[in-house]
Every structure is written in C-alpha cells, then in structure tokens.
Scaffold this motif. Structure first.
Motif, PDB file in Angstrom:
ATOM      1  N   VAL A 181     -38.087  -2.878 -23.234  1.00  0.00           N
ATOM      2  CA  VAL A 181     -37.144  -1.692 -23.689  1.00  0.00           C
ATOM      3  C   VAL A 181     -37.187  -1.623 -25.075  1.00  0.00           C
ATOM      4  N   VAL A 182     -37.654  -0.424 -25.633  1.00  0.00           N
ATOM      5  CA  VAL A 182     -37.825  -0.285 -27.196  1.00  0.00           C
ATOM      6  C   VAL A 182     -36.913   0.867 -27.486  1.00  0.00           C
ATOM      7  N   THR A 183     -36.436   0.709 -28.495  1.00  0.00           N
ATOM      8  CA  THR A 183     -35.469   1.647 -29.191  1.00  0.00           C
ATOM      9  C   THR A 183     -36.082   2.292 -30.405  1.00  0.00           C
ATOM     10  N   ARG A 184     -36.573   3.321 -30.269  1.00  0.00           N
ATOM     11  CA  ARG A 184     -37.653   4.010 -31.209  1.00  0.00           C
ATOM     12  C   ARG A 184     -37.068   5.594 -31.582  1.00  0.00           C
ATOM     13  N   GLY A 185     -37.115   5.710 -32.869  1.00  0.00           N
ATOM     14  CA  GLY A 185     -37.211   7.228 -33.151  1.00  0.00           C
ATOM     15  C   GLY A 185     -38.323   8.029 -33.127  1.00  0.00           C
ATOM     16  N   VAL A 186     -38.208   8.978 -32.310  1.00  0.00           N
ATOM     17  CA  VAL A 186     -39.238   9.814 -31.894  1.00  0.00           C
ATOM     18  C   VAL A 186     -39.977  10.605 -32.910  1.00  0.00           C
ATOM     19  N   ALA A 187     -38.998  10.808 -34.001  1.00  0.00           N
ATOM     20  CA  ALA A 187     -39.756  11.595 -35.003  1.00  0.00           C
ATOM     21  C   ALA A 187     -40.369  10.777 -36.205  1.00  0.00           C
ATOM     22  N   THR A 188     -39.639   9.488 -36.343  1.00  0.00           N
ATOM     23  CA  THR A 188     -40.360   8.578 -37.390  1.00  0.00           C
ATOM     24  C   THR A 188     -41.163   7.402 -36.959  1.00  0.00           C
ATOM     25  N   HIS A 189     -41.032   7.141 -35.640  1.00  0.00           N
ATOM     26  CA  HIS A 189     -41.512   5.977 -35.079  1.00  0.00           C
ATOM     27  C   HIS A 189     -40.967   4.698 -35.686  1.00  0.00           C
ATOM     28  N   GLN A 190     -39.652   4.826 -36.176  1.00  0.00           N
ATOM     29  CA  GLN A 190     -39.008   3.667 -36.582  1.00  0.00           C
ATOM     30  C   GLN A 190     -38.249   2.881 -35.342  1.00  0.00           C
ATOM     31  N   ILE A 191     -38.810   1.587 -35.348  1.00  0.00           N
ATOM     32  CA  ILE A 191     -38.350   0.921 -33.968  1.00  0.00           C
ATOM     33  C   ILE A 191     -37.064  -0.034 -34.499  1.00  0.00           C
ATOM     34  N   THR A 192     -35.862  -0.068 -33.927  1.00  0.00           N
ATOM     35  CA  THR A 192     -34.598  -0.616 -34.272  1.00  0.00           C
ATOM     36  C   THR A 192     -34.654  -1.968 -33.192  1.00  0.00           C
ATOM     37  N   SER A 193     -34.964  -1.948 -32.042  1.00  0.00           N
ATOM     38  CA  SER A 193     -34.818  -2.925 -31.457  1.00  0.00           C
ATOM     39  C   SER A 193     -36.061  -3.021 -30.206  1.00  0.00           C
ATOM     40  N   VAL A 194     -36.372  -4.168 -29.911  1.00  0.00           N
ATOM     41  CA  VAL A 194     -37.370  -4.576 -28.770  1.00  0.00           C
ATOM     42  C   VAL A 194     -36.752  -5.679 -27.918  1.00  0.00           C
ATOM     43  N   GLU A 195     -36.483  -5.099 -26.673  1.00  0.00           N
ATOM     44  CA  GLU A 195     -35.876  -6.253 -25.691  1.00  0.00           C
ATOM     45  C   GLU A 195     -36.703  -6.435 -24.478  1.00  0.00           C
ATOM     46  N   ALA A 196     -36.842  -7.729 -23.988  1.00  0.00           N
ATOM     47  CA  ALA A 196     -37.592  -7.668 -22.681  1.00  0.00           C
ATOM     48  C   ALA A 196     -36.848  -7.024 -21.620  1.00  0.00           C
TER      49      ALA A 196
END
Lengths: 195, 98
Positions: free
Chosen positions: B67-82
């Motif tokens: 589960v990836v939390t990602r800004g769709v305009a910037t591609h900034q990723i703030t968290s990645v969880e299994a």
C-alpha cells in the motif's frame, strides 16, 4: 520397437565457458534446489527445525546463509526461501525438506525449473551492473547479500559469494540462452568473445 | 520514480505493477443494494489531485503487495506498507470494536 523416453539435456547446450583474467562464467549444473514457504503461523517452528537440522537461522532480510550439510538458504520473499545444495549421491532437497519439515512448510522442487550461473572475477560487478538495476557497489551489496530483481528484463535471484567478487544468479532454465546473450554482450569489452 | 519496498529496499518503478485504489472495500454480495455497491467499487473513482493510497505489486521482486501513499501530481511517496500488515491491522481493529 525403439525405446521411447526423455533424455536429460543440459540447459547450457549453446554455451562456451568463459574464462579470462577479467571474468569467468560457469554453469552450475550439479545442484539440487527447492523453494519453501512457512505454513501459516509456523515460521518460528520452521526456523527451529532448520536450526536443528542445518545449524543456521533462516534469513529474514534479502541475504544468503550457508548452513551445515552443504545447504545454502537464500531469502526469496517474505517467509519464503530458496535452498541450494550439490546434487551428489542422488541428493534431492525437496524430499529431504518434506521429511525434515513435515507440515511446517510447503516445499517445491526447483532443480529442473531453475539453473544457476556463477559469474566471477575482477570485472564481474561491471558486467552485471549493465543489466541489473541495483547498486552492486561493495559498500551496498556484499558477500552474503541477496536480491530478487531482473537482469536485462529476465527475472533472477542474485546473491554474492565472495569479494573477488563472485556472484550467482538463479533464473528460469528456458531463459538461459537470452541471459547468456546479454551477459556475453555485456562482457565483450573485457575480452570475452561472443559465442 | 522509486518505491521503497519494505522487504527489498528502494527499487526502480519497472519492478512494480500498479494494481488500483487501496481504499475501496469489496462490498457484501448479499446486500440488497449489492449491484450499485459493486458498480461503485469497481468503476467509480473521483481521481482528485493530491495524495492517493494505491496498491502496488512487486512483480519483479519479492512478489509482495504494497500500500503506497503517493502524490499523483508530484510522485512524492510518503509511505509504503506491506498490504498484508495493513489488512491484519484493520482486522484486529474491527475485532477490538466488536
């Protein structure tokens, strides 16, 4: 009537072994391999069984450990491993593990499905780095490190053995020719002739 | 874009497959309004700018769902969880409230 049947054929039929001062490439054809995954809720018991039989803990991070009885365990995903040993005296890791681990793990034979290629020498790192999207620098990937990734778009499990450096790559048998094609292209500048 | 797989470490985008919205929940097929709920579950997306919670599959790596939390305009990723851990957490949270 002529006898019908399948004949064992080398996966490396079209290979010429590579050996110069920069690089050696060997096919490791005499291995027995099995992949296994812990049964639900049994990872601690499985680890204890591995420790009892082979004297090591299963790797929890992408790495490789050498156990007793000549078996190496390579991390192959969360709670999954690939085990590799020499196939001598009819040794078969699938049978051995099913007997040793019983219901603690699901075991699948990989001896025919996968092959292992050993790439060694002062230029081995540069040759692999051209197709593997990982940092293989000695400060980032060391003897004992392992990774699941791709090499020239071919899925591989990669591990490092020593700091000559020597690497081994496990890949699906049917991809061996494509892999060799890329590897020899990649090694051309280090005096390796394309087959 | 690079995604930091919790198992493998930071890897290039070409090892991953995008597998959809991680926030929708599969409806109960026995519900009287199941058809409408499934249409919404499968098709209806508002696609706002900003941060999305997305499912990604580490196809050329450890085969874990993330589960990836990602800004769709910037591609900034703030968290990645299994995804497994996320699901287990949600399951234990529901159990606690019952």
């Amino acid at each position: 009537m002529a006898k019908q049947g399948l004949t064992a054929t080398s996966a490396f039929l079209h290979w010429k072994p590579v050996a110069n001062s920069n690089l050696t490439v060997d096919a490791r054809e005499t291995l027995t391999m099995a992949s296994f995954a812990a049964a639900k809720g049994k990872k601690d018991e499985l680890n204890a069984a591995v420790r009892a039989a082979y004297g090591v803990d299963l790797p929890k991070t992408p790495s490789r450990v050498e156990g007793q009885q000549g078996v190496a365990f390579v991390w192959a995903g969360p709670e999954q491993w690939l085990a590799v040993a020499e196939r001598k005296d009819g040794r078969d890791l699938e049978t051995e593990f099913k007997k040793t681990f019983g219901p603690l793990a699901s075991v699948v034979d990989q001896s025919d499905g996968r092959v292992v290629v050993r790439i060694s020498g002062p230029r081995a790192r540069e040759v692999l780095a051209k197709g593997i999207p990982l940092d293989l620098h000695e400060t980032a990937f060391r003897p004992g490190s392992a990774a699941i990734t791709h090499a020239s778009h071919i899925g591989v499990i990669l591990w490092q053995i020593d700091d000559k450096p020597t690497y081994e790559v496990a890949l699906f048998r049917s991809y061996v020719d494509s892999f060799a094609h890329w590897l020899l292209d990649s090694a051309a500048e280090y005096g390796v002739a394309h087959a | 874009m690079r995604i930091a797989c919790p198992y493998c470490g930071e890897r290039s985008l070409d090892e991953f497959l995008y597998s959809g919205d991680a926030t929708v929940k599969r409806p109960d097929f026995a519900s009287p309004t199941a058809t409408e709920e499934f249409v919404s579950y499968v098709y209806e997306r508002t696609n706002p700018p900003g941060m999305h919670r997305e499912l990604w599959y580490h196809a050329a790596g450890c085969h874990a769902w993330l589960v990836v939390t990602r800004g769709v305009a910037t591609h900034q990723i703030t968290s990645v969880e299994a995804a497994r851990e996320v699901a287990l957490k949600e399951k234990s949270a529901t159990k606690d409230t019952k």
